[in-house]
Design a protein around this motif. Structure first.
Motif, PDB file in Angstrom:
ATOM      1  N   SER A 136       0.818  -1.218   0.000  1.00 29.54           N
ATOM      2  CA  SER A 136       0.000   0.000   0.000  1.00 29.54           C
ATOM      3  C   SER A 136       0.849   1.265   0.000  1.00 29.54           C
ATOM      4  N   ASP A 138       1.665   4.673  -1.560  1.00 28.23           N
ATOM      5  CA  ASP A 138       1.116   5.717  -2.419  1.00 28.23           C
ATOM      6  C   ASP A 138       2.292   6.490  -3.011  1.00 28.23           C
ATOM      7  N   GLN A 198       2.190   8.067   4.690  1.00 28.17           N
ATOM      8  CA  GLN A 198       1.569   7.061   3.829  1.00 28.17           C
ATOM      9  C   GLN A 198       0.182   6.673   4.359  1.00 28.17           C
ATOM     10  N   LYS A 618       0.785   0.430  -7.583  1.00 27.56           N
ATOM     11  CA  LYS A 618       0.537   1.863  -7.704  1.00 27.56           C
ATOM     12  C   LYS A 618      -0.885   2.167  -7.280  1.00 27.56           C
TER      13      LYS A 618
END
Length: 618
Positions: A136, A138, A198, A618
């Motif tokens: 996860s 970003d 994040q 992504k």
């Protein structure tokens, strides 16, 4: 007993084997199906090798060679194929996967079973973690954070701190290696801020750790100082953790046993673990840390791969970095997109951890013209002639110097420490006394011998007695610097922490030992509560790892020996922030620069085999 038992006992009498080498060899020989002299030597030499920091014995290096230069008659190892056959037929040596006291692998490395097991567990855990990536990340937030937190351009070339921080966010395993002053702690503080930005970053459970209490204290202090320079709000700064512990405390020492509370069946409840001074972590402790770390957690190791390896068996950080000279093409392109920095793809890169290892290359402590920086670089490169020229050309006031081996080292050191006693007499603050103590340290290669720590500590004490600074015949006196030699969890004090004996501020006529915490707070402990400590005017280079001093005086022994290597010299030189002076002969210094520390293991080879691959979502 067997006829070769006399051989082992003779080697033991001549100090070529220690008690453990002898007794384990005798025990396993008694258990063996087909005992032999070849087996006796293999067991004793393998045990001896692990005691010297190796994970195993390389039979290829010893096969058909004379084993002991002073033996009479000559003791020669068998030819390799004969030796392997005899060992595998003995009944106490097996192949990898067998349940035998010793394991012989296909490359003719002979292990005690537990060290083979540590190496296998650690290697496979590192490969799994290196081949996996967080799910996860970003990338947009990461790039935005990198631009906000790394605003100052590098002096030259790429900003490797920025690249290292991006790598650590993108990988479940990352190694940030660099010498003193390259900004490892600065990088970590910004990395922690990036992780908090994040998705779900605010809930991340993060732990900071180091192998010793002294290193943990320095990490904690450095992070607290670095946080103040970040362009973040007070709330964001408070979200960055700054409390560090020892690895033993993190894993949970079982005081009634030898294990830890956290292991594979009872893992740590953590999402990120950052370990400073990773070069000091041995293979057993690193394997236990990986066992206790959840698979999805990030592990970030900080250290200097060119420093001395751990005191115990293994050279984990060096083995992890071996062959890792740059990322592969696809990961390099991703890093370039996120950091706006050029990232070279080095075709010679062969390590399976190559996308996880970043080397910080720019020193902010020593500039390009710094003589002490050039000396450290020459030693690290094994360039004895350049190192000698730098030492010989030093003058009064320079940052490096050389003294002949006949210089009275104890008198020189006592003259430096006299400032501490003058300040105590003048009523200086405890903070100032600690600053003075950190201003100078005598480092030694050895503990024993004329130029070892024990003898020089006694000699410096005698010099201070003669100068009137120290009372005669008193073990505890104001100004005595002491270092703990083991952890004390009840007092929350750890192996390697240094204190100063001083008049107790609240108990008239009593002495106390002052310890300065990472937060600057002074703690007072009764001398009676510190049975495991020693005077520390002089300390071994190994014990100095994780410390910094304004001035360092290094005493080399009179003769070359197996402990002397360029890594020891490099570690000693880089403990100094201001001035470095070496005391010793040119021949011993040159031999030391030219000799590399070699730790025999199979971990580097194990890490060359890719098992997994991963991609960032992504």
């Amino acid at each position: 007993m067997f006829r070769y038992d006399d051989l082992l006992r003779d080697l033991h009498r001549r100090n070529r084997l220690n008690d453990l080498d002898l007794h384990l060899a005798e025990f396993l020989l008694a258990e063996a199906k087909t005992p032999s002299q070849s087996l006796a030597l293999a067991i004793a030499l393998t045990t001896h090798a692990t005691g010297e920091g190796h994970l195993c014995l390389d039979l290829k290096e010893m096969a058909d060679e004379k084993l002991f230069s002073d033996s009479d008659p000559v003791i020669r190892a068998p030819r390799l194929q004969d030796w392997r056959r005899e060992l595998l037929e003995s009944g106490v040596v097996g192949r990898p996967g067998d349940w035998q006291p010793l394991i012989l692998d296909a490359s003719s490395r002979l292990y005690l079973h537990r060290y083979w097991d540590y190496e296998q567990r650690l290697g496979q855990a590192l490969l799994r973690r290196a081949g996996a990536v967080p799910e996860s990340v970003d990338l947009g937030l990461l790039k935005e954070g990198l631009q906000a937190l790394f605003q100052q351009p590098a002096k030259q070339g790429s900003d490797w701190q920025k690249i290292a921080a991006a790598t650590a966010v993108l990988r479940r395993l990352s190694v940030i290696s660099g010498g003193p002053g390259t900004g490892k702690t600065t990088t970590v503080v910004r990395l922690l801020a990036l992780l908090r930005r994040q998705p779900g970053g605010g809930a991340l459970r993060i732990a900071l750790a180091a192998p010793t209490g002294m290193a943990a204290s320095r990490l904690q202090q450095a992070i607290r100082q670095s946080k103040s320079s970040l362009p973040l709000s007070t709330q964001q700064l408070q979200a960055i953790p700054d409390k560090a512990s020892t690895l033993h405390r993190l894993l949970g020492v079982c005081h009634r046993g030898t294990g830890f509370r956290h292991h594979r069946e009872n893992p740590l409840l953590l999402d990120v673990v950052i370990v400073d001074e990773a070069s000091m972590v041995d293979v057993a402790l690193m394997a236990k840390l990986l066992d206790a770390l959840p698979e999805q957690a990030r592990l970030i190791l900080l250290g200097d791969r060119d420093q001395l390896a751990s005191v115990e068996a293994g050279a984990v950080l060096g083995d992890m970095c071996a062959g890792c000279e740059g990322p592969d093409r696809s990961f390099a392109r991703l890093l370039e997109q996120l950091t706006d920095q050029p990232v070279d793809i080095l075709t010679k890169s062969a390590g399976c951890l190559n996308n996880s290892v970043v080397q910080l290359r720019e020193s902010y402590r020593f500039d390009a013209d710094s003589r002490i920086g050039r000396l450290a670089r020459a030693i690290n490169q094994g360039d004895a002639q350049t190192a000698l020229r730098l030492l010989y050309s030093g003058e009064a006031g320079d940052d490096i110097g050389w003294s002949a081996s006949d210089v009275p080292t104890a008198k020189m050191a006592a003259g430096r420490y006299a400032a501490l006693f003058r300040q105590i007499a003048a009523g200086a603050s405890v903070d100032r006394l600690f600053s003075t103590l950190q201003g100078f340290r005598l480092l030694c290669a050895l503990r024993e011998g004329r130029f070892g720590v024990k003898h020089l500590n006694q000699a410096i004490t005698r010099e201070l007695i003669q100068a009137g600074h120290v009372p005669d015949n008193k073990a505890w006196y104001p100004g005595r610097p002491v270092m703990l030699t083991r952890n004390d969890y009840q007092l929350n004090l750890y192996n390697g922490e240094t204190g100063i004996v001083l008049p107790h501020p609240h108990r008239t006529e009593d002495l106390g030992v002052a310890f300065k915490g990472a937060d600057g707070e002074i703690r007072w402990v009764s001398p009676a509560a510190l049975p495991h400590c020693e005077t520390v005017y002089a300390v071994t280079v190994h014990k100095s790892q994780g410390s910094e001093f304004q001035e360092v005086l290094l005493q080399l022994p009179e003769q070359s020996g197996p402990v002397l290597c360029r890594e020891l010299l490099y570690t000693a030189v880089t403990r100094s922030k201001g001035r470095f002076t070496l005391v010793g002969s040119e021949s011993v210094f040159q031999h030391t620069v030219e000799r590399r520390l070699k730790r025999i293991s199979g971990l580097a080879d194990l890490l060359q085999t890719p098992l997994f691959s991963g991609h960032v979502k992504k």
